[in-house]
Design a protein around this motif. Structure first.
Motif, PDB file in Angstrom:
ATOM      1  N   PRO A 188      31.544  -5.645 -67.042  1.00 24.97           N
ATOM      2  CA  PRO A 188      31.236  -6.149 -65.699  1.00 24.97           C
ATOM      3  C   PRO A 188      29.875  -5.665 -65.211  1.00 24.97           C
ATOM      4  O   PRO A 188      29.503  -4.504 -65.424  1.00 24.97           O
ATOM      5  N   ILE A 189      29.152  -6.577 -64.582  1.00 21.68           N
ATOM      6  CA  ILE A 189      27.865  -6.242 -63.970  1.00 21.68           C
ATOM      7  C   ILE A 189      28.107  -5.974 -62.492  1.00 21.68           C
ATOM      8  O   ILE A 189      28.778  -6.750 -61.818  1.00 21.68           O
ATOM      9  N   ARG A 190      27.602  -4.875 -61.988  1.00 18.28           N
ATOM     10  CA  ARG A 190      27.647  -4.641 -60.545  1.00 18.28           C
ATOM     11  C   ARG A 190      26.269  -4.958 -59.974  1.00 18.28           C
ATOM     12  O   ARG A 190      25.242  -4.592 -60.555  1.00 18.28           O
ATOM     13  N   VAL A 191      26.265  -5.654 -58.857  1.00 16.14           N
ATOM     14  CA  VAL A 191      25.021  -6.037 -58.196  1.00 16.14           C
ATOM     15  C   VAL A 191      25.038  -5.430 -56.801  1.00 16.14           C
ATOM     16  O   VAL A 191      25.930  -5.727 -55.999  1.00 16.14           O
ATOM     17  N   VAL A 192      24.073  -4.581 -56.522  1.00 13.72           N
ATOM     18  CA  VAL A 192      24.006  -3.889 -55.239  1.00 13.72           C
ATOM     19  C   VAL A 192      22.994  -4.619 -54.361  1.00 13.72           C
ATOM     20  O   VAL A 192      21.829  -4.791 -54.746  1.00 13.72           O
ATOM     21  N   VAL A 193      23.451  -5.065 -53.197  1.00 18.02           N
ATOM     22  CA  VAL A 193      22.619  -5.868 -52.300  1.00 18.02           C
ATOM     23  C   VAL A 193      22.724  -5.325 -50.879  1.00 18.02           C
ATOM     24  O   VAL A 193      23.693  -4.660 -50.522  1.00 18.02           O
TER      25      VAL A 193
ATOM     26  N   VAL B 187      10.678  -4.866 -44.258  1.00 16.72           N
ATOM     27  CA  VAL B 187      10.598  -4.659 -45.706  1.00 16.72           C
ATOM     28  C   VAL B 187      11.402  -3.425 -46.078  1.00 16.72           C
ATOM     29  O   VAL B 187      11.277  -2.371 -45.454  1.00 16.72           O
ATOM     30  N   ASP B 188      12.227  -3.545 -47.100  1.00 18.56           N
ATOM     31  CA  ASP B 188      12.985  -2.399 -47.590  1.00 18.56           C
ATOM     32  C   ASP B 188      12.049  -1.296 -48.083  1.00 18.56           C
ATOM     33  O   ASP B 188      10.886  -1.555 -48.424  1.00 18.56           O
ATOM     34  N   ASP B 189      12.557  -0.075 -48.154  1.00 13.14           N
ATOM     35  CA  ASP B 189      11.789   1.058 -48.684  1.00 13.14           C
ATOM     36  C   ASP B 189      11.773   0.937 -50.206  1.00 13.14           C
ATOM     37  O   ASP B 189      12.594   1.521 -50.920  1.00 13.14           O
ATOM     38  N   LEU B 190      10.830   0.154 -50.714  1.00 15.57           N
ATOM     39  CA  LEU B 190      10.838  -0.229 -52.116  1.00 15.57           C
ATOM     40  C   LEU B 190      10.581   0.948 -53.047  1.00 15.57           C
ATOM     41  O   LEU B 190      11.127   1.006 -54.153  1.00 15.57           O
ATOM     42  N   ASP B 191       9.760   1.901 -52.612  1.00 12.79           N
ATOM     43  CA  ASP B 191       9.481   3.063 -53.450  1.00 12.79           C
ATOM     44  C   ASP B 191      10.750   3.880 -53.705  1.00 12.79           C
ATOM     45  O   ASP B 191      11.060   4.238 -54.844  1.00 12.79           O
ATOM     46  N   ARG B 192      11.491   4.168 -52.656  1.00 10.29           N
ATOM     47  CA  ARG B 192      12.711   4.957 -52.807  1.00 10.29           C
ATOM     48  C   ARG B 192      13.783   4.177 -53.558  1.00 10.29           C
ATOM     49  O   ARG B 192      14.535   4.747 -54.365  1.00 10.29           O
TER      50      ARG B 192
ATOM     51  N   ILE C 104      22.386  -4.163 -61.342  1.00  4.71           N
ATOM     52  CA  ILE C 104      21.223  -4.853 -60.786  1.00  4.71           C
ATOM     53  C   ILE C 104      21.165  -4.515 -59.302  1.00  4.71           C
ATOM     54  O   ILE C 104      22.180  -4.592 -58.606  1.00  4.71           O
ATOM     55  N   VAL C 105      19.990  -4.141 -58.817  1.00  8.11           N
ATOM     56  CA  VAL C 105      19.779  -3.881 -57.392  1.00  8.11           C
ATOM     57  C   VAL C 105      18.831  -4.950 -56.860  1.00  8.11           C
ATOM     58  O   VAL C 105      17.785  -5.216 -57.461  1.00  8.11           O
ATOM     59  N   CYS C 106      19.204  -5.566 -55.757  1.00  5.19           N
ATOM     60  CA  CYS C 106      18.356  -6.579 -55.132  1.00  5.19           C
ATOM     61  C   CYS C 106      17.788  -6.036 -53.825  1.00  5.19           C
ATOM     62  O   CYS C 106      18.549  -5.737 -52.899  1.00  5.19           O
ATOM     63  N   ALA C 107      16.479  -5.892 -53.771  1.00  5.70           N
ATOM     64  CA  ALA C 107      15.792  -5.421 -52.563  1.00  5.70           C
ATOM     65  C   ALA C 107      15.038  -6.589 -51.942  1.00  5.70           C
ATOM     66  O   ALA C 107      14.935  -7.673 -52.517  1.00  5.70           O
ATOM     67  N   GLN C 108      14.474  -6.347 -50.764  1.00  5.57           N
ATOM     68  CA  GLN C 108      13.878  -7.433 -49.988  1.00  5.57           C
ATOM     69  C   GLN C 108      12.532  -7.034 -49.399  1.00  5.57           C
ATOM     70  O   GLN C 108      12.402  -5.962 -48.808  1.00  5.57           O
ATOM     71  N   ALA C 109      11.565  -7.907 -49.556  1.00  2.00           N
ATOM     72  CA  ALA C 109      10.265  -7.730 -48.907  1.00  2.00           C
ATOM     73  C   ALA C 109      10.100  -8.874 -47.915  1.00  2.00           C
ATOM     74  O   ALA C 109       9.656  -9.964 -48.276  1.00  2.00           O
ATOM     75  N   GLY C 110      10.530  -8.630 -46.667  1.00  2.00           N
ATOM     76  CA  GLY C 110      10.457  -9.647 -45.633  1.00  2.00           C
ATOM     77  C   GLY C 110      11.814 -10.206 -45.273  1.00  2.00           C
ATOM     78  O   GLY C 110      12.222 -11.253 -45.784  1.00  2.00           O
ATOM     79  N   GLU C 111      12.538  -9.514 -44.391  1.00  2.00           N
ATOM     80  CA  GLU C 111      13.829 -10.027 -43.915  1.00  2.00           C
ATOM     81  C   GLU C 111      13.584 -11.291 -43.109  1.00  2.00           C
ATOM     82  O   GLU C 111      12.620 -11.385 -42.359  1.00  2.00           O
TER      83      GLU C 111
ATOM     84  N   GLY D 179      19.104   1.024 -63.847  1.00  2.00           N
ATOM     85  CA  GLY D 179      19.358  -0.334 -63.381  1.00  2.00           C
ATOM     86  C   GLY D 179      18.111  -1.198 -63.390  1.00  2.00           C
ATOM     87  O   GLY D 179      17.012  -0.756 -63.737  1.00  2.00           O
ATOM     88  N   TRP D 180      18.298  -2.429 -63.003  1.00  2.00           N
ATOM     89  CA  TRP D 180      17.218  -3.423 -62.895  1.00  2.00           C
ATOM     90  C   TRP D 180      16.981  -3.689 -61.421  1.00  2.00           C
ATOM     91  O   TRP D 180      17.922  -3.980 -60.681  1.00  2.00           O
ATOM     92  N   LEU D 181      15.750  -3.613 -60.971  1.00  2.00           N
ATOM     93  CA  LEU D 181      15.396  -3.871 -59.583  1.00  2.00           C
ATOM     94  C   LEU D 181      14.742  -5.235 -59.455  1.00  2.00           C
ATOM     95  O   LEU D 181      13.678  -5.484 -60.032  1.00  2.00           O
ATOM     96  N   HIS D 182      15.390  -6.099 -58.685  1.00  2.00           N
ATOM     97  CA  HIS D 182      14.870  -7.436 -58.398  1.00  2.00           C
ATOM     98  C   HIS D 182      14.446  -7.484 -56.932  1.00  2.00           C
ATOM     99  O   HIS D 182      15.195  -7.048 -56.050  1.00  2.00           O
ATOM    100  N   VAL D 183      13.265  -8.016 -56.650  1.00  2.00           N
ATOM    101  CA  VAL D 183      12.738  -8.077 -55.286  1.00  2.00           C
ATOM    102  C   VAL D 183      12.662  -9.523 -54.815  1.00  2.00           C
ATOM    103  O   VAL D 183      12.023 -10.368 -55.442  1.00  2.00           O
ATOM    104  N   ASP D 184      13.343  -9.783 -53.703  1.00  2.00           N
ATOM    105  CA  ASP D 184      13.212 -11.053 -53.000  1.00  2.00           C
ATOM    106  C   ASP D 184      12.012 -10.919 -52.064  1.00  2.00           C
ATOM    107  O   ASP D 184      12.096 -10.319 -50.998  1.00  2.00           O
TER     108      ASP D 184
END
Length: 457
Positions: free
Chosen positions: A165-170, A233-238, A220-227, A248-253
């Motif tokens: 199973p893949i867990r996706v954190v959003v 914008v999420d704290d992308l560095d942290r 997989i972690v999904c972060a956001q640049a521009g809600e 994990g894999w970090l995907h940026v919207d």
């Protein structure tokens, strides 16, 4: 035909400043214009063009106008629109180099320009797609391949049945297109670990750390640049630190917020974005390229290619060192040569022009927020960090009625939303044509609406 088309187009663009932003026709009126039986016989193409232009006109939104603030939708830069017209005339298919040599090379060059402009790794692979929805699909398909391969599962060969199973954190305030892309990829809602967001919509990093520590396996972690409402914008560095620490894999919207990286004044907002594994964003938003134009970038070209590529005996495809075949990187075989318009936009603006477009939009948003906050009963709900202004009036009824009056006036067009269970209005500034006069007209429309709503109960 083409000469007449150019005159119709020029007349439309010249009319934008004086016409209502919203077309006056109702849906029934528009249906009445078009709902006729399919003709049996051919018609004169010029007549078809003239009648089409006449009949659609009352139902056209002034999206290219500097007074359209409804969604994060750009207009069309002159060079990009002209290149888009030529794209249709040239009718190239860049899915394979053999079907569009110039289109393929232009995409190759433009992908490199974009990586450089936005500070992404020079080795990142990329795909020109329809929009951010398809960009999410592309980036998350690469992520799915990568995280399952790391635990010994070949998803392209074996599918998802029986896979680890893949867990996706959003984040709780993610865009719906992320969930939709995951659904297309066979990753359902039950796989999501939803992390709370703060009032601005930023993913709570402390809660993310707890979520990542709670379970193990492909992640997989999904972060956001521009809600979408606040522009936050999420704290992308942290987030990059935490994701990398768990393998994990970090995907940026980054649908529109990615473009902050092109601005010396604003790029601090997306600090750490270059550390992600995949990125999804649009060119038809802040770059002001005509629809449809999205981009997916990936820091793991092998995973990207494995997730997307297709071969067949009849296809003419190159191997390593051969010209780039876009079918290896996109979900589509046949598609529009989107690179021409993006190339023209970047070439016409240059690095400084892109930065100025982004910074100017944000300055207009800040000015609007400062002025609208002075209206009776108005509260601005967000810190204006990018191009989004979120505000409401005393109650839901007043908020909706003020918005309706403004849109009905034709002076501007904005969209409504719901925040914390209450109605709100959102203003998005990303059109290259928006100037001080457009913001002044929108503010005047709000002043008139606020004065008028109480008078009518």
């Amino acid at each position: 035909m083409l000469d007449r088309t150019a005159r119709i187009a020029a007349d439309w663009l010249r009319s934008l400043d004086r016409r209502p932003v919203a077309g006056p026709a109702t849906v029934d009126e528009l249906r009445a214009r078009f709902a006729a039986p399919l003709p049996d016989n051919p018609a004169d193409p010029l007549l078809v063009l003239e009648e089409l232009a006449r009949d659609v006109e009352p139902g056209l939104l002034g999206i290219p106008s500097g007074r359209y603030f409804g969604f994060v939708i750009g207009g069309g830069l002159p060079a990009a629109v002209a290149a888009d017209w030529l794209t249709s005339v040239w009718d190239q298919c860049p899915g394979f180099y053999a079907c569009g040599p110039a289109a393929s090379v232009v995409e190759e060059v433009t992908g490199g320009w974009l990586a450089d402009l936005l500070g992404l790794p020079a080795y990142a692979s990329f795909a020109f797609v329809t929009g951010c929805q398809a960009a999410h699909l592309t980036g998350l398909a690469a992520a799915r391949h990568h995280v399952l391969r790391a635990v010994g599962w070949d998803v392209e060969e074996r599918g998802l049945a029986g896979a680890p199973p893949i867990r996706v954190v959003v984040g709780a305030r993610r865009h719906v297109s992320v969930d939709r892309a995951l659904r297309f990829l066979g990753i359902g809602r039950a796989a999501l670990r939803i992390v709370p967001a703060d009032r601005a919509g930023r993913l709570d990093v402390t809660e993310l750390a707890a979520a990542l520590g709670a379970t193990a396996g492909p992640t997989i972690v999904c972060a956001q640049a521009g809600e979408v409402n606040t522009g936050a914008v999420d704290d992308l560095d942290r987030i990059a630190d935490l994701t990398a620490g768990r393998g994990g894999w970090l995907h940026v919207d980054g649908a529109f917020g990615m473009w902050a990286a092109a601005s010396p004044e604003l790029r601090h907002l997306v600090r750490g974005v270059e550390r992600a594994d995949s990125w999804a964003f649009d060119a038809h938003k802040w770059l002001n390229v005509p629809y449809d134009s999205g981009l997916a970038f990936c820091a793991h070209p092998d995973a990207h290619r494995a997730a997307m590529s297709a071969t067949a005996d009849y296809l003419v495809q190159g191997g390593p060192g051969e010209p780039r075949d876009a079918v290896d990187w996109t979900p589509a075989f046949s598609r529009r040569a989107r690179g021409f318009a993006v190339y023209a936009a970047l070439r016409s603006l240059g690095r400084r022009g892109v930065a100025d477009l982004v910074e100017r939009s944000c300055a207009h948003a800040r000015h609007f927020a400062a002025e609208v906050a002075t209206l009776p009963g108005c509260t601005v709900l967000n810190e204006v960090v990018l191009n989004q202004v979120l505000f409401r009036f005393d109650d839901d009824r007043t908020t909706d009625r003020v918005l309706h009056r403004v849109n009905e006036s034709g002076e501007a067009w904005l969209s409504g939303t719901r925040i914390d269970g209450r109605r709100a209005i959102r203003l998005s500034v990303c059109n290259w044509q928006t100037g001080d006069r457009d913001i002044a007209r929108a503010l005047a429309a709000f002043r008139a609406a606020v004065a008028d709503v109480p008078a009518h109960g």
